[in-house]
Design a protein around this motif. Structure first.
Motif, PDB file in Angstrom:
ATOM      1  N   LYS A 197      39.038  29.161  23.891  1.00 40.86           N
ATOM      2  CA  LYS A 197      41.368  29.059  24.362  1.00 40.86           C
ATOM      3  C   LYS A 197      41.456  27.771  24.569  1.00 40.86           C
ATOM      4  O   LYS A 197      42.580  26.851  24.720  1.00 40.86           O
ATOM      5  N   PHE A 211      30.041  33.275  23.876  1.00 42.48           N
ATOM      6  CA  PHE A 211      29.321  34.683  24.625  1.00 42.48           C
ATOM      7  C   PHE A 211      30.943  35.687  23.451  1.00 42.48           C
ATOM      8  O   PHE A 211      31.944  35.683  24.168  1.00 42.48           O
ATOM      9  N   VAL A 230      35.018  37.627  30.302  1.00 40.61           N
ATOM     10  CA  VAL A 230      35.119  36.328  30.359  1.00 40.61           C
ATOM     11  C   VAL A 230      36.204  35.351  31.115  1.00 40.61           C
ATOM     12  O   VAL A 230      37.434  35.119  30.930  1.00 40.61           O
ATOM     13  N   THR A 234      37.793  32.391  31.555  1.00 35.94           N
ATOM     14  CA  THR A 234      38.194  30.643  31.175  1.00 35.94           C
ATOM     15  C   THR A 234      38.322  29.661  31.692  1.00 35.94           C
ATOM     16  O   THR A 234      38.672  28.984  32.914  1.00 35.94           O
ATOM     17  N   ALA A 235      39.798  29.385  31.262  1.00 32.82           N
ATOM     18  CA  ALA A 235      41.286  29.607  32.248  1.00 32.82           C
ATOM     19  C   ALA A 235      41.326  30.166  33.179  1.00 32.82           C
ATOM     20  O   ALA A 235      42.549  29.657  34.296  1.00 32.82           O
ATOM     21  N   GLY A 236      41.233  31.406  33.635  1.00 32.91           N
ATOM     22  CA  GLY A 236      41.771  31.992  34.180  1.00 32.91           C
ATOM     23  C   GLY A 236      43.391  32.788  33.751  1.00 32.91           C
ATOM     24  O   GLY A 236      43.741  33.382  34.771  1.00 32.91           O
ATOM     25  N   ARG A 239      31.594  30.514  33.067  1.00 28.33           N
ATOM     26  CA  ARG A 239      31.202  29.340  31.929  1.00 28.33           C
ATOM     27  C   ARG A 239      30.877  27.318  33.101  1.00 28.33           C
ATOM     28  O   ARG A 239      30.750  26.886  32.364  1.00 28.33           O
TER      29      ARG A 239
HETATM   30  P1  OMP Z   1      40.659  32.970  29.777  1.00 29.10           P
HETATM   31  O1  OMP Z   1      42.494  34.403  30.004  1.00 29.10           O
HETATM   32  O2  OMP Z   1      41.753  31.616  29.635  1.00 29.10           O
HETATM   33  O3  OMP Z   1      40.663  32.633  31.040  1.00 29.10           O
HETATM   34  O4  OMP Z   1      39.701  33.313  28.822  1.00 29.10           O
HETATM   35  C1  OMP Z   1      39.155  33.992  27.930  1.00 29.10           C
HETATM   36  C2  OMP Z   1      38.938  34.650  27.160  1.00 29.10           C
HETATM   37  O5  OMP Z   1      38.428  33.373  26.879  1.00 29.10           O
HETATM   38  C3  OMP Z   1      38.065  35.731  26.564  1.00 29.10           C
HETATM   39  O6  OMP Z   1      38.628  36.834  26.594  1.00 29.10           O
HETATM   40  C4  OMP Z   1      38.013  35.114  25.311  1.00 29.10           C
HETATM   41  O7  OMP Z   1      39.127  35.292  24.544  1.00 29.10           O
HETATM   42  C5  OMP Z   1      37.969  33.631  25.515  1.00 29.10           C
HETATM   43  N1  OMP Z   1      35.887  32.950  25.041  1.00 29.10           N
HETATM   44  C6  OMP Z   1      34.692  34.380  25.236  1.00 29.10           C
HETATM   45  O8  OMP Z   1      34.991  35.446  24.945  1.00 29.10           O
HETATM   46  N2  OMP Z   1      33.667  33.324  25.419  1.00 29.10           N
HETATM   47  C7  OMP Z   1      33.190  32.692  25.348  1.00 29.10           C
HETATM   48  O9  OMP Z   1      32.166  31.897  25.696  1.00 29.10           O
HETATM   49  C8  OMP Z   1      34.552  31.794  25.481  1.00 29.10           C
HETATM   50  C9  OMP Z   1      36.007  32.266  25.703  1.00 29.10           C
HETATM   51  C10 OMP Z   1      36.628  30.676  25.262  1.00 29.10           C
HETATM   52  O10 OMP Z   1      37.613  30.764  24.471  1.00 29.10           O
HETATM   53  O11 OMP Z   1      36.585  29.906  26.124  1.00 29.10           O
END
Ligand code: OMP
Length: 220
Positions: A30, A39, A131, A133-135, A161
């Motif tokens: 993302k 994952f 997960v 990632t950026a939150g 991550r």
């Molecule tokens: P944020 O809302 O930006 O924190 O991103 C969370 C999202 O990253 C998750 O809901 C997934 O759609 C996606 N993601 C994964 O599910 N697994 C990973 O290993 C990495 C991601 C990602 O895109 O960073």
């Protein structure tokens, strides 16, 4: 620096590897970064795998010592996680908690409102999600809890991550912990996956790619 691999982290990693939920290759996140691993918790869709996922979440939550009344699962991916973990906390630890989730679209008929399940007002709330990632998704959930008059006491996720944010040295999880003042309980981390691969052996190429990625973007 060694990592003490928790039994629940090891079991979730092992399950994920065995069912192609944890994949190695080249994946666009993302955030736009190209990651050597991905994952996909949505692929844990059998009763057997959901049970293993729920056990891992319940063990991590229980071990953290965080006390709460309601597990809040943000739509959509958080919804089944909240339900299965609520059941598993009862089954494994005799802990009775409630669960709640939000609708993506507010309903204008029937029971009304955008919240389903236990009311959050005056309750200690733990957010559960897959997960971070950026939150972005988590910050929305924090706002909902505030609006509903709940007290946020923690956040739990299946994978941290442990990546640096776009602008700064901190990871999304570290920033969220600082912003909210509550702990983030991760069932497993990138570091755990690296440690697991090291012990397992036979995956040298994947391990090297993970290490290189960690060097470039990791906070640990
Ligand atoms: P944020 O809302 O930006 O924190 O991103 C969370 C999202 O990253 C998750 O809901 C997934 O759609 C996606 N993601 C994964 O599910 N697994 C990973 O290993 C990495 C991601 C990602 O895109 O960073």
């Amino acid at each position: 620096q060694t990592t003490q691999l928790k039994p629940y982290a090891a079991s979730l990693i092992s399950l994920s590897l065995g069912s192609d939920v944890l994949l190695f290759g080249s994946f666009t996140l993302k955030s736009g970064r190209t990651s050597p691993y991905f994952f996909n918790a949505g692929l844990l869709h059998s009763g057997e795998k959901l049970l293993a996922l729920a056990s891992a979440f319940a063990a991590a939550i229980h071990e953290s010592g965080v006390q709460f009344d309601v597990l809040f699962g943000p739509a959509y991916k958080g919804i089944p996680l909240a339900a299965i973990t609520c059941v598993e906390l009862q089954r494994s630890f005799g802990r009775t908690v409630n669960y709640a989730f939000n609708r993506k679209e507010a309903k204008d008929h029937g029971e009304g409102g955008s919240l389903v399940g236990a009311p959050l007002k005056g309750q200690r709330v733990l957010i559960i999600d897959d997960v971070i990632t950026a939150g972005t998704a988590i910050r929305e959930a924090v706002e909902i809890i505030k609006l509903q008059g709940g007290q946020l006491v923690g956040i739990t996720e299946s994978l941290d991550r442990q990546e640096r944010g776009k602008d700064g040295e901190a990871s999304a999880v570290q920033s969220i912990e600082k912003e909210t003042g509550v702990p983030v309980i991760a069932v497993m981390t990138m570091k755990d996956i690296i440690a697991y691969l090291g012990v397992k052996g036979g995956m040298d190429e994947q391990l090297r790619a993970m290490e290189a990625y960690r060097q470039q973007y990791g906070v640990v």
